[in-house]
Write an enzyme that holds these catalytic residues in place. Sequence first.
Site, PDB file in Angstrom:
ATOM      1  N   LYS A 130       0.871  -1.184   0.000  1.00  0.00           N
ATOM      2  CA  LYS A 130       0.000   0.000   0.000  1.00  0.00           C
ATOM      3  C   LYS A 130       0.898   1.220   0.000  1.00  0.00           C
ATOM      4  O   LYS A 130       2.014   1.167   0.504  1.00  0.00           O
ATOM      5  CB  LYS A 130      -0.864   0.014   1.264  1.00  0.00           C
ATOM      6  CG  LYS A 130      -2.093   0.872   1.157  1.00  0.00           C
ATOM      7  CD  LYS A 130      -3.235   0.086   0.569  1.00  0.00           C
ATOM      8  CE  LYS A 130      -4.456   0.925   0.303  1.00  0.00           C
ATOM      9  NZ  LYS A 130      -5.624   0.090  -0.031  1.00  0.00           N
ATOM     10  N   ASP A 173      -7.106   4.145  -4.362  1.00  0.00           N
ATOM     11  CA  ASP A 173      -7.737   4.020  -3.038  1.00  0.00           C
ATOM     12  C   ASP A 173      -8.337   5.402  -2.780  1.00  0.00           C
ATOM     13  O   ASP A 173      -8.617   6.140  -3.751  1.00  0.00           O
ATOM     14  CB  ASP A 173      -6.705   3.612  -1.959  1.00  0.00           C
ATOM     15  CG  ASP A 173      -7.356   3.183  -0.645  1.00  0.00           C
ATOM     16  OD1 ASP A 173      -7.852   2.054  -0.578  1.00  0.00           O
ATOM     17  OD2 ASP A 173      -7.385   3.987   0.315  1.00  0.00           O
TER      18      ASP A 173
HETATM   19  P1  NDP Z   1     -12.919   7.715  -2.614  1.00  0.00           P
HETATM   20  O1  NDP Z   1     -11.830   8.691  -2.455  1.00  0.00           O
HETATM   21  O2  NDP Z   1     -13.508   7.477  -3.951  1.00  0.00           O
HETATM   22  O3  NDP Z   1     -14.122   8.064  -1.633  1.00  0.00           O
HETATM   23  C1  NDP Z   1     -13.910   8.136  -0.262  1.00  0.00           C
HETATM   24  C2  NDP Z   1     -15.194   8.605   0.405  1.00  0.00           C
HETATM   25  O4  NDP Z   1     -15.085   8.477   1.811  1.00  0.00           O
HETATM   26  C3  NDP Z   1     -15.504  10.055   0.144  1.00  0.00           C
HETATM   27  O5  NDP Z   1     -16.884  10.254   0.168  1.00  0.00           O
HETATM   28  C4  NDP Z   1     -14.823  10.735   1.317  1.00  0.00           C
HETATM   29  O6  NDP Z   1     -15.360  12.015   1.628  1.00  0.00           O
HETATM   30  C5  NDP Z   1     -15.095   9.758   2.428  1.00  0.00           C
HETATM   31  N1  NDP Z   1     -14.004   9.857   3.409  1.00  0.00           N
HETATM   32  C6  NDP Z   1     -12.686   9.633   3.186  1.00  0.00           C
HETATM   33  N2  NDP Z   1     -11.957   9.856   4.289  1.00  0.00           N
HETATM   34  C7  NDP Z   1     -12.837  10.230   5.217  1.00  0.00           C
HETATM   35  C8  NDP Z   1     -12.701  10.608   6.566  1.00  0.00           C
HETATM   36  N3  NDP Z   1     -11.495  10.622   7.180  1.00  0.00           N
HETATM   37  N4  NDP Z   1     -13.845  10.941   7.237  1.00  0.00           N
HETATM   38  C9  NDP Z   1     -15.049  10.908   6.614  1.00  0.00           C
HETATM   39  N5  NDP Z   1     -15.235  10.576   5.325  1.00  0.00           N
HETATM   40  C10 NDP Z   1     -14.149  10.236   4.653  1.00  0.00           C
HETATM   41  O7  NDP Z   1     -12.348   6.347  -2.001  1.00  0.00           O
HETATM   42  P2  NDP Z   1     -12.886   4.857  -2.205  1.00  0.00           P
HETATM   43  O8  NDP Z   1     -14.363   4.846  -2.380  1.00  0.00           O
HETATM   44  O9  NDP Z   1     -12.039   4.216  -3.208  1.00  0.00           O
HETATM   45  O10 NDP Z   1     -12.491   4.206  -0.801  1.00  0.00           O
HETATM   46  C11 NDP Z   1     -13.416   4.120   0.302  1.00  0.00           C
HETATM   47  C12 NDP Z   1     -12.959   3.028   1.251  1.00  0.00           C
HETATM   48  O11 NDP Z   1     -12.927   1.763   0.541  1.00  0.00           O
HETATM   49  C13 NDP Z   1     -11.544   3.169   1.832  1.00  0.00           C
HETATM   50  O12 NDP Z   1     -11.533   2.610   3.120  1.00  0.00           O
HETATM   51  C14 NDP Z   1     -10.690   2.310   0.906  1.00  0.00           C
HETATM   52  O13 NDP Z   1      -9.496   1.893   1.524  1.00  0.00           O
HETATM   53  C15 NDP Z   1     -11.639   1.148   0.667  1.00  0.00           C
HETATM   54  N6  NDP Z   1     -11.389   0.337  -0.516  1.00  0.00           N
HETATM   55  C16 NDP Z   1     -11.296   0.875  -1.766  1.00  0.00           C
HETATM   56  C17 NDP Z   1     -11.094   0.070  -2.858  1.00  0.00           C
HETATM   57  C18 NDP Z   1     -11.038   0.612  -4.259  1.00  0.00           C
HETATM   58  O14 NDP Z   1     -10.929  -0.197  -5.167  1.00  0.00           O
HETATM   59  N7  NDP Z   1     -11.142   1.902  -4.476  1.00  0.00           N
HETATM   60  C19 NDP Z   1     -10.928  -1.383  -2.711  1.00  0.00           C
HETATM   61  C20 NDP Z   1     -11.128  -1.861  -1.378  1.00  0.00           C
HETATM   62  C21 NDP Z   1     -11.340  -1.024  -0.327  1.00  0.00           C
HETATM   63  P3  NDP Z   1     -14.520  13.344   1.251  1.00  0.00           P
HETATM   64  O15 NDP Z   1     -14.689  13.489  -0.225  1.00  0.00           O
HETATM   65  O16 NDP Z   1     -15.173  14.424   2.034  1.00  0.00           O
HETATM   66  O17 NDP Z   1     -13.105  13.088   1.668  1.00  0.00           O
HETATM   67  O1  2IT Z   2      -7.921  -1.675  -0.507  1.00  0.00           O
HETATM   68  C1  2IT Z   2      -7.902  -2.173  -1.656  1.00  0.00           C
HETATM   69  O2  2IT Z   2      -8.050  -3.389  -1.824  1.00  0.00           O
HETATM   70  C2  2IT Z   2      -7.712  -1.283  -2.800  1.00  0.00           C
HETATM   71  N1  2IT Z   2      -7.642  -0.064  -2.607  1.00  0.00           N
HETATM   72  C3  2IT Z   2      -7.591  -1.830  -4.172  1.00  0.00           C
HETATM   73  C4  2IT Z   2      -6.192  -2.339  -4.420  1.00  0.00           C
HETATM   74  C5  2IT Z   2      -5.896  -2.765  -5.834  1.00  0.00           C
HETATM   75  O3  2IT Z   2      -4.709  -3.084  -6.073  1.00  0.00           O
HETATM   76  O4  2IT Z   2      -6.783  -2.793  -6.695  1.00  0.00           O
END
Ligand code: NDP
Ligand code: 2IT
Length: 449
Positions: A122, A162
Amino acid sequence: MTDILQLVKAKDPNEREFHQAVMEVVESIKPVMDRNPEYRSAKVLERLVEPERVIMFRVVWMDDQGRVHVNRGFRVEMNSAIGPYKGGLRFHPSVNLGILKFLAFEQVFKNALTTLPMGGGKGGSDFDPKGKSDTEVMRFCQAFMAELFRHIGPNTDVPAGDIGVGAREIGFLFGMYKKLANEFTGVLTGKSLNWGGSLIRPEATGYGSVYFAAEMLATANQSLEAKTCLVSGAGNVAQYTMEKLIEMGAKPVTFSDSSGYIYDEKGVDRDKLDYLMELKNIKRGRVKEYAEKYPEAVYTPADPNADHNPLWDHKADCAFPSATQNEINAKDAQNLVNNGVQLVCEGANMPTVPDGIEIFTENKILYGPGKAANAGGVSVSGLEMTQNSMRLSWTRQEVDNRLKMIMHSIHKTCLEAAEQYGHPGNYMVGANIAGFIKVVNAMLDQGLV
Ligand code: NDP
Ligand code: 2IT
């Protein structure tokens, strides 16, 4: 066993999230350690908690007004026992080494569960893309990759998105990698479709999370049809979670960003979701604007001093935390239980505090931990790597079918491992044990490296 936690805490006392992630795994795998004394003598836990390599670097870039900024960049290469390091990049002001170590640690076990050959890593930066222009984001990504490029490669370490890193950032990062390395290769996943990306990758984490929820409900002879669902976040994972929920006949009623949350009692339908996606992905607006467009929806600003998050205090059947770590505290978990929630499926990584997980377990909630429930994203990243190596692209149907098969297999693996080690129905224990055994056996096969 607590020794290992003490060791980790003594070495890096300030890495709170990392301690939390290690504690959860270490507690789950106790019965495995007891049955396999050779694991202890080979010091597998001590090895697992120590990243194989950590890269930390300075990122200097210039904003549109000509001001110079200095950020910190990281890549934690945690474990390569079963494949090249694989995992996302996070750009968020809260990013520090402890948070990335927790995410990389989780990723190792998650990737092992996917059935695909991927190690765990990561990375990211404390850079905040919010409010930055496209040209500022491009300059930052270029400066970040100017250092990172020498450490990654399609058979070495393959980053992805992420929080704060989506298609736009992956494009800028890829462009700079290609220029510096002088090769066009699958070094990042989450690429756009017309230059090496995979169909379904943007959707994969959210869709996978809903597929996992459907599998959990099926064990209780239920489906998502007509279920009221609380979703948090409004980014990649939350959006495609809501899309699949709507498609499966469920009713998402909440979503959020860091400024506040929306409660739409009538439910987010296809048209409203289209509006939200344009608002977030193109206009880069805030969820508050949704309540201006749809007055029946209620917006509640976030209160940083509150002892709980009111988003989790609505009557519902299912909850899909999809924003960030520790967004469900013990009080939130109790509110979910009190309000009739029977399933919690973690789209985010480690969104529930340990006391909250205990409340879910005590109350027999169907609880899908992040490393299992959100593994769809990295799974389709793995499928993107496969397609890149074969130099071909699968159809939407083909990728979606594989994603479904993988989520089905993860669900089955978790239940089997949980059953085998005396915790029937406990997906968290099952996920930790199954991921752990796969990685540790590979480490032992490969000797002291
Ligand atoms: P994005 O950046 O697309 O969206 C994140 C969302 O969460 C936004 O709405 C953001 O609001 C909110 N957010 C982020 N940080 C905070 C915080 N500290 N407090 C409150 N709200 C917060 O990210 P993703 O949707 O990709 O990721 C969301 C979660 O999913 C994370 O935990 C990530 O690690 C996990 N994840 C993502 C994957 C992927 O493929 N993208 C795969 C597996 C897990 P704001 O815009 O106001 O910051
Ligand atoms: O937390 C996760 O699994 C991710 N942000 C996606 C990682 C990836 O390599 O697609």
